[in-house]
Design an enzyme around this catalytic site. Sequence first.
Site, PDB file in Angstrom:
ATOM      1  N   ASP A   1      -5.566   7.256   7.175  1.00  0.00           N
ATOM      2  CA  ASP A   1      -4.220   6.846   6.744  1.00  0.00           C
ATOM      3  C   ASP A   1      -4.053   5.371   7.093  1.00  0.00           C
ATOM      4  OD1 ASP A   1      -1.528   6.275   6.383  1.00  0.00           O
ATOM      5  OD2 ASP A   1      -0.799   8.107   7.361  1.00  0.00           O
TER       6      ASP A   1
ATOM      7  N   GLU B   1       1.205  12.210  12.428  1.00  0.00           N
ATOM      8  CA  GLU B   1       1.063  11.929  11.000  1.00  0.00           C
ATOM      9  C   GLU B   1      -0.262  12.458  10.438  1.00  0.00           C
ATOM     10  OE1 GLU B   1       1.872   7.681  10.865  1.00  0.00           O
ATOM     11  OE2 GLU B   1       3.989   8.002  11.260  1.00  0.00           O
TER      12      GLU B   1
ATOM     13  N   ASP C   1       8.625  11.926   6.617  1.00  0.00           N
ATOM     14  CA  ASP C   1       7.629  10.929   7.004  1.00  0.00           C
ATOM     15  C   ASP C   1       8.382   9.623   7.197  1.00  0.00           C
ATOM     16  OD1 ASP C   1       5.687   8.988   7.235  1.00  0.00           O
ATOM     17  OD2 ASP C   1       4.893   9.234   5.202  1.00  0.00           O
TER      18      ASP C   1
ATOM     19  N   LYS D   1      10.740   0.854  13.236  1.00  0.00           N
ATOM     20  CA  LYS D   1       9.913   1.945  13.761  1.00  0.00           C
ATOM     21  C   LYS D   1       9.107   1.450  14.964  1.00  0.00           C
ATOM     22  CE  LYS D   1       6.085   4.983  12.259  1.00  0.00           C
ATOM     23  NZ  LYS D   1       5.213   5.338  11.122  1.00  0.00           N
TER      24      LYS D   1
HETATM   25  P1  ATP Z   1       3.180   3.163   8.505  1.00  0.00           P
HETATM   26  O1  ATP Z   1       2.382   4.376   8.185  1.00  0.00           O
HETATM   27  O2  ATP Z   1       2.322   2.014   8.973  1.00  0.00           O
HETATM   28  O3  ATP Z   1       4.342   3.419   9.388  1.00  0.00           O
HETATM   29  P2  ATP Z   1       4.182   3.403   5.793  1.00  0.00           P
HETATM   30  O4  ATP Z   1       3.897   4.854   5.910  1.00  0.00           O
HETATM   31  O5  ATP Z   1       5.559   3.015   5.422  1.00  0.00           O
HETATM   32  O6  ATP Z   1       3.825   2.627   7.149  1.00  0.00           O
HETATM   33  P3  ATP Z   1       2.604   3.306   3.405  1.00  0.00           P
HETATM   34  O7  ATP Z   1       3.742   3.665   2.541  1.00  0.00           O
HETATM   35  O8  ATP Z   1       1.518   4.313   3.607  1.00  0.00           O
HETATM   36  O9  ATP Z   1       3.135   2.747   4.809  1.00  0.00           O
HETATM   37  O10 ATP Z   1       1.879   2.004   2.851  1.00  0.00           O
HETATM   38  C1  ATP Z   1       2.579   0.848   2.569  1.00  0.00           C
HETATM   39  C2  ATP Z   1       1.590  -0.293   2.542  1.00  0.00           C
HETATM   40  O11 ATP Z   1       0.650  -0.083   1.487  1.00  0.00           O
HETATM   41  C3  ATP Z   1       2.272  -1.628   2.270  1.00  0.00           C
HETATM   42  O12 ATP Z   1       1.724  -2.618   3.109  1.00  0.00           O
HETATM   43  C4  ATP Z   1       1.910  -1.882   0.808  1.00  0.00           C
HETATM   44  O13 ATP Z   1       1.846  -3.262   0.516  1.00  0.00           O
HETATM   45  C5  ATP Z   1       0.538  -1.245   0.713  1.00  0.00           C
HETATM   46  N1  ATP Z   1       0.151  -0.896  -0.658  1.00  0.00           N
HETATM   47  C6  ATP Z   1       0.756  -0.025  -1.493  1.00  0.00           C
HETATM   48  N2  ATP Z   1       0.129   0.012  -2.680  1.00  0.00           N
HETATM   49  C7  ATP Z   1      -0.922  -0.860  -2.598  1.00  0.00           C
HETATM   50  C8  ATP Z   1      -1.936  -1.294  -3.497  1.00  0.00           C
HETATM   51  N3  ATP Z   1      -2.017  -0.825  -4.744  1.00  0.00           N
HETATM   52  N4  ATP Z   1      -2.836  -2.210  -3.059  1.00  0.00           N
HETATM   53  C9  ATP Z   1      -2.753  -2.702  -1.805  1.00  0.00           C
HETATM   54  N5  ATP Z   1      -1.828  -2.347  -0.916  1.00  0.00           N
HETATM   55  C10 ATP Z   1      -0.914  -1.432  -1.299  1.00  0.00           C
HETATM   56 MG    MG Z   2       2.642   6.076   7.011  1.00  0.00          MG
END
Ligand code: ATP
Ligand code: MG
Length: 381
Positions: free
Chosen positions: A202, A173, A7, A68
Amino acid sequence: MSVIGIDFGNESCYVAVAKAGGIETITNDYSLRGTPSCVAFSPKNRILGVAAKNQMVTNMKNTVFGFKRLLGRKFSDPHVQKELKHFPFKVEQRPDGGIGIRVNYLGEDNVFSPEQITAMLFTKLKDCATTALQTQINDCVISVPSYFTNAERSALLDAAAIAGLNVLRLMNETTATALAYGIYKQDLPAPEDKPRNVVFVDFGHSALQVAACAFNKGKLRVLATSSDPNCGGRDIDMALAEYFCQDFVSRLKLDARKNQRAFLRLLQEVEKLKKQMSANSTRLPLNIECFMEERDVSGDMQRQQMEQICADTFNRVERTLRGILHNAKLRPEDIHSVEIVGGSTRIPAVKALIEQVFGKQGSTTLNQDEAVSRGCALQCA
Ligand code: ATP
Ligand code: MG
């Protein structure tokens, strides 16, 4: 030899592998399950993942993130121009119109493409998997946002090729998430029965993606998708950072918008504050020592206030959630459950919107952070 599922997130990556006993998430060199999508350069070496993120503030100009969103695009693309505003590192137009990221590496100026930077990160993920599994890794399945264009997909494949990874498949995804859900559900309707409709939400770092899927035993059909590629957790961070910038200007006469390092630190601190606000509705403090001009700053915020400041983001979330009902031609009562994944679905306001739009609470059957990579790994099994 094993096949891994990756991922590739805008903020972090997860890697999973299918084993005899089930799907396993691979931990990195810091024993963490998530690896920041971050690549940094120094006079001595290349720094990747956790280590790169850790030194971001002190090596701002040579720490690359958010790439990305640059894959498969031209420098002049308005979307790219918008992204650039937030980067502390140098990005320029290459002679062919492509994107060049200029960094100092081994004491010399180097220009890398987003594909090359992505490849460096993939090499790290591959190395971590090789170490964890004690076997050679060549094949993988990588997830991409459902709205990725052919150019973006092809750039991602180029990046994988540079990293010596053979991509068996690029998987959307949300489809990966749906697959991760379907495989362990024992009670799905029989093939000839009415399917079970499940909506997957998501909400990640840079984007929001929703899919409606119909399940029967052994069968998964994606009915429709709905997404907002420009709405994610980082937009909330940005809005909160802007708020505190103004607050500091008026109260302390300090303008962090004029100081990239201060602004970057502010962004990191408001992200922490945002996460605390997800768990806490009381007023919470924000303190940054030696913020700029050798002065400390402090402020505070309450969840309700954050919801007002970020109203625009939450309106967009609501619009995209309603969009799936329209696109899939489903009424809320046709939907069995709404499964939530992605870090930003932990925000109470987002959970409330899900309940409002679908008439039921979002369920957390899946591992919110790992579902996408697990779905990719399943596809290789
Ligand atoms: P994308 O899917 O957009 O490419 P990603 O898969 O890297 O990005 P995730 O790992 O799903 O993204 O999520 C990261 C986001 O979630 C960040 O913006 C982070 O600040 C937010 N996040 C994580 N935990 C919390 C929480 N407890 N409350 C609010 N926001 C959160
Ligand atoms: Mg993601």
